[in-house]
Scaffold this motif. Structure first.
Motif, mmCIF file in Angstrom:
data_model
loop_
_atom_site.group_PDB
_atom_site.id
_atom_site.type_symbol
_atom_site.label_atom_id
_atom_site.label_comp_id
_atom_site.label_asym_id
_atom_site.label_seq_id
_atom_site.Cartn_x
_atom_site.Cartn_y
_atom_site.Cartn_z
ATOM 1 N N THR A 7 -31.474 -57.473 36.683
ATOM 2 C CA THR A 7 -30.373 -56.542 36.420
ATOM 3 C C THR A 7 -29.031 -57.166 36.776
ATOM 4 O OG1 THR A 7 -31.854 -54.691 36.892
ATOM 5 C CG2 THR A 7 -29.496 -54.238 36.909
ATOM 6 N N MET A 8 -28.984 -57.870 37.913
ATOM 7 C CA MET A 8 -27.749 -58.550 38.301
ATOM 8 C C MET A 8 -27.358 -59.599 37.272
ATOM 9 S SD MET A 8 -26.951 -60.712 41.773
ATOM 10 C CE MET A 8 -27.328 -59.312 42.819
ATOM 11 N N GLY A 9 -28.357 -60.325 36.763
ATOM 12 C CA GLY A 9 -28.075 -61.339 35.742
ATOM 13 C C GLY A 9 -27.504 -60.743 34.475
ATOM 14 N N VAL A 10 -28.060 -59.602 34.054
ATOM 15 C CA VAL A 10 -27.549 -58.932 32.849
ATOM 16 C C VAL A 10 -26.109 -58.472 33.053
ATOM 17 C CG1 VAL A 10 -27.836 -56.930 31.352
ATOM 18 C CG2 VAL A 10 -29.835 -58.248 32.065
ATOM 19 N N ILE A 11 -25.828 -57.895 34.236
ATOM 20 C CA ILE A 11 -24.466 -57.429 34.521
ATOM 21 C C ILE A 11 -23.477 -58.587 34.518
ATOM 22 C CG2 ILE A 11 -23.003 -56.380 36.295
ATOM 23 C CD1 ILE A 11 -25.410 -54.664 37.076
ATOM 24 N N LEU A 12 -23.861 -59.696 35.140
ATOM 25 C CA LEU A 12 -22.970 -60.867 35.153
ATOM 26 C C LEU A 12 -22.745 -61.413 33.745
ATOM 27 C CD1 LEU A 12 -24.315 -62.782 38.302
ATOM 28 C CD2 LEU A 12 -22.179 -61.517 38.092
ATOM 29 N N ALA A 13 -23.784 -61.426 32.927
ATOM 30 C CA ALA A 13 -23.625 -61.910 31.555
ATOM 31 C C ALA A 13 -22.703 -60.998 30.745
ATOM 32 C CB ALA A 13 -24.996 -62.011 30.884
ATOM 33 N N ILE A 14 -22.808 -59.691 30.956
ATOM 34 C CA ILE A 14 -21.921 -58.754 30.252
ATOM 35 C C ILE A 14 -20.475 -58.950 30.687
ATOM 36 C CG2 ILE A 14 -21.353 -56.308 29.980
ATOM 37 C CD1 ILE A 14 -24.343 -55.712 30.150
ATOM 38 N N ILE A 15 -20.266 -59.115 32.009
ATOM 39 C CA ILE A 15 -18.895 -59.354 32.493
ATOM 40 C C ILE A 15 -18.348 -60.650 31.920
ATOM 41 C CG2 ILE A 15 -17.515 -59.812 34.557
ATOM 42 C CD1 ILE A 15 -19.385 -57.963 36.092
ATOM 43 N N GLY A 16 -19.179 -61.701 31.887
ATOM 44 C CA GLY A 16 -18.730 -62.965 31.312
ATOM 45 C C GLY A 16 -18.375 -62.854 29.848
ATOM 46 N N SER A 17 -19.169 -62.096 29.094
ATOM 47 C CA SER A 17 -18.851 -61.891 27.677
ATOM 48 C C SER A 17 -17.532 -61.133 27.508
ATOM 49 C CB SER A 17 -19.987 -61.110 27.004
ATOM 50 O OG SER A 17 -21.204 -61.811 27.131
ATOM 51 N N GLY A 18 -17.284 -60.174 28.413
ATOM 52 C CA GLY A 18 -16.009 -59.465 28.371
ATOM 53 C C GLY A 18 -14.831 -60.389 28.600
#
Length: 240
Positions: free
Chosen positions: A81-92
């Motif tokens: 879950t942390m990895g998904v959140i970090l990937a979403i923030i990076g895409s933003g």
């Protein structure tokens, strides 16, 4: 579980901490030595790409580690879950670069306060390991958080204006973060050695013979009784 395993740091967090501290140091030195206008232009052009790529890389790391380390067997582990959140923030960060540029100063303040919070956490770990250096990490973290709050809410500064104060902010917080990390590494190494020595010492104390309360304690010898074997049907035992 040994005390050393309890204080074993996570590799991803350590890498992120070192990377952020080195980035602060590099920014401060570049602004101090090089032309501030060229450095600011480069930062504003590539800041969103660099930050977004870092978030995506760390997100991918946590997601891959979740499966390779079989962390899904632990009900309290949320690495994926942390990895998904970090990937979403990076895409933003990658797709909303204009927004990142507008809030870049706030992001820097937040990063400085986050580094200070990590230093505070390291001081708590050193205090738990009974290391006298915990107070230094606590002081470093408190000063970093106080400076971030001051420059973020009371005395707002433009970090890429070429002034001396932003350069010192970058260099001091980056340097203190690396120094606190070094104190943490030394503390964990010493704690590991102590954890390996104490069980051996305890075993030697248990196996050592206790001193008697008597100076000359009498000793008694137990008489040896020979075993007599009788043949079947023999009456030797009753012979006079």
């Amino acid at each position: 579980m040994s005390n050393y395993e309890e204080t074993k740091p996570a590799k991803g967090g350590v890498i992120a901490n070192i990377f952020a501290a080195l980035a602060f140091l590099a920014l401060g030195i570049c602004l101090l030595v090089l032309n501030a206008d060229s450095v600011s232009d480069m930062i504003y052009s590539f800041a969103s790409i660099a930050v977004g790529a870092c978030f995506i890389c760390f997100g991918a790391y946590y997601m891959i580690k979740y499966f390779f380390k079989q962390e899904y067997k632990s009900i309290c582990n949320y690495g994926f879950t942390m990895g998904v959140i970090l990937a979403i923030i990076g895409s933003g960060f990658l797709f909303l670069s204009n927004v990142v540029v507008v809030f870049l100063d706030f992001i820097i303040i937040f990063a400085g306060a986050l580094l200070g919070t990590i230093m505070l956490q390291q001081s708590f770990a050193l205090f738990y390991m009974r290391k006298a250096t915990w107070f230094l990490s606590f002081l470093f973290g408190a000063c970093s958080i106080a400076a971030s709050i001051y420059f973020g809410f009371f005395e707002k500064i433009v970090f890429f204006s070429g002034n001396l104060i932003p350069c010192l902010y970058f260099i001091i917080i980056g340097g203190l973060s690396l120094l606190s990390m070094l104190l943490m590494v030394i503390g964990i190494h010493g704690h590991k050695k102590e954890a390996n020595v104490k069980p051996v010492k305890h075993t030697e104390e248990v196996s050592a013979p206790e001193d008697s309360i008597f100076e000359d304690e009498p000793s008694f010898e137990t008489p040896v009784v020979e075993k007599v074997e009788l043949e079947p049907g023999s009456d030797d035992l009753f012979d006079e």
